[in-house]
Design a protein around this motif. Sequence first.
Motif, PDB file in Angstrom:
ATOM      1  N   LEU A   3     -13.500  -1.560   4.657  1.00  0.00           N
ATOM      2  CA  LEU A   3     -12.239  -1.227   3.998  1.00  0.00           C
ATOM      3  C   LEU A   3     -12.305   0.158   3.387  1.00  0.00           C
ATOM      4  O   LEU A   3     -13.353   0.577   2.891  1.00  0.00           O
ATOM      5  CB  LEU A   3     -11.917  -2.235   2.895  1.00  0.00           C
ATOM      6  N   ARG A   4     -11.160   0.847   3.415  1.00  0.00           N
ATOM      7  CA  ARG A   4     -11.019   2.144   2.735  1.00  0.00           C
ATOM      8  C   ARG A   4      -9.848   2.017   1.779  1.00  0.00           C
ATOM      9  O   ARG A   4      -8.729   1.702   2.177  1.00  0.00           O
ATOM     10  CB  ARG A   4     -10.763   3.251   3.758  1.00  0.00           C
ATOM     11  N   PHE A   5     -10.098   2.234   0.489  1.00  0.00           N
ATOM     12  CA  PHE A   5      -9.070   2.126  -0.540  1.00  0.00           C
ATOM     13  C   PHE A   5      -7.967   3.140  -0.284  1.00  0.00           C
ATOM     14  O   PHE A   5      -8.223   4.320  -0.067  1.00  0.00           O
ATOM     15  CB  PHE A   5      -9.706   2.368  -1.914  1.00  0.00           C
ATOM     16  N   LEU A   6      -6.714   2.679  -0.275  1.00  0.00           N
ATOM     17  CA  LEU A   6      -5.572   3.563  -0.065  1.00  0.00           C
ATOM     18  C   LEU A   6      -4.849   3.893  -1.358  1.00  0.00           C
ATOM     19  O   LEU A   6      -4.396   5.018  -1.544  1.00  0.00           O
ATOM     20  CB  LEU A   6      -4.577   2.919   0.913  1.00  0.00           C
ATOM     21  N   GLY A   7      -4.716   2.913  -2.236  1.00  0.00           N
ATOM     22  CA  GLY A   7      -4.010   3.185  -3.473  1.00  0.00           C
ATOM     23  C   GLY A   7      -3.628   1.921  -4.207  1.00  0.00           C
ATOM     24  O   GLY A   7      -3.747   0.810  -3.699  1.00  0.00           O
ATOM     25  N   SER A   8      -3.160   2.136  -5.432  1.00  0.00           N
ATOM     26  CA  SER A   8      -2.783   1.050  -6.312  1.00  0.00           C
ATOM     27  C   SER A   8      -1.732   1.554  -7.274  1.00  0.00           C
ATOM     28  O   SER A   8      -1.651   2.761  -7.536  1.00  0.00           O
ATOM     29  CB  SER A   8      -4.015   0.560  -7.085  1.00  0.00           C
ATOM     30  N   GLY A  13      -6.919   0.712 -11.395  1.00  0.00           N
ATOM     31  CA  GLY A  13      -7.360   0.543 -10.018  1.00  0.00           C
ATOM     32  C   GLY A  13      -7.502  -0.907  -9.606  1.00  0.00           C
ATOM     33  O   GLY A  13      -8.099  -1.210  -8.593  1.00  0.00           O
ATOM     34  N   CYS A  15      -5.535  -4.818  -9.015  1.00  0.00           N
ATOM     35  CA  CYS A  15      -4.474  -5.197  -8.091  1.00  0.00           C
ATOM     36  C   CYS A  15      -3.099  -4.881  -8.678  1.00  0.00           C
ATOM     37  O   CYS A  15      -2.975  -4.752  -9.881  1.00  0.00           O
ATOM     38  CB  CYS A  15      -4.585  -6.665  -7.714  1.00  0.00           C
ATOM     39  N   SER A  17      -3.441  -3.616  -4.794  1.00  0.00           N
ATOM     40  CA  SER A  17      -4.038  -2.471  -4.114  1.00  0.00           C
ATOM     41  C   SER A  17      -3.916  -2.670  -2.611  1.00  0.00           C
ATOM     42  O   SER A  17      -3.827  -3.793  -2.135  1.00  0.00           O
ATOM     43  CB  SER A  17      -5.518  -2.325  -4.482  1.00  0.00           C
ATOM     44  N   TYR A  19      -5.617  -1.432   1.252  1.00  0.00           N
ATOM     45  CA  TYR A  19      -6.798  -0.903   1.917  1.00  0.00           C
ATOM     46  C   TYR A  19      -6.518  -0.772   3.407  1.00  0.00           C
ATOM     47  O   TYR A  19      -5.833  -1.612   3.989  1.00  0.00           O
ATOM     48  CB  TYR A  19      -7.991  -1.856   1.746  1.00  0.00           C
ATOM     49  N   THR A  21      -8.297  -0.860   7.152  1.00  0.00           N
ATOM     50  CA  THR A  21      -9.524  -1.377   7.753  1.00  0.00           C
ATOM     51  C   THR A  21      -9.932  -0.517   8.934  1.00  0.00           C
ATOM     52  O   THR A  21      -9.137   0.271   9.449  1.00  0.00           O
ATOM     53  CB  THR A  21      -9.332  -2.825   8.264  1.00  0.00           C
ATOM     54  N   GLN A  29      -4.479  -6.562  -1.675  1.00  0.00           N
ATOM     55  CA  GLN A  29      -5.136  -7.244  -2.784  1.00  0.00           C
ATOM     56  C   GLN A  29      -4.102  -7.431  -3.877  1.00  0.00           C
ATOM     57  O   GLN A  29      -3.415  -6.480  -4.264  1.00  0.00           O
ATOM     58  CB  GLN A  29      -6.291  -6.401  -3.327  1.00  0.00           C
TER      59      GLN A  29
END
Length: 80
Positions: A3-8, A13, A15, A17, A19, A21, A29
Amino acid sequence: MRLRFLGSTSEAGACPSLYATDRGTIVVQGLTLTDPDAQADLRHVLHGESAVEVPRELLLEIARDVLSAPEPGRCVADHD
């Protein structure tokens, strides 16, 4: 899967949020939807699936960021 975090929309940071893949999908999340009326409106929920609530602003922000960036391994000139 990675997973690569995209934003929230959370300042901490947490939920909700989003991601990306390494399979080209998005992971959400968030807190599980527990409102009985809202759950009754869901369709075709399979065993093992759940629903989470995500602010519209987060989806719009991430969509703008993702759509404006070239796909990994693809040149901007390759877009249709």
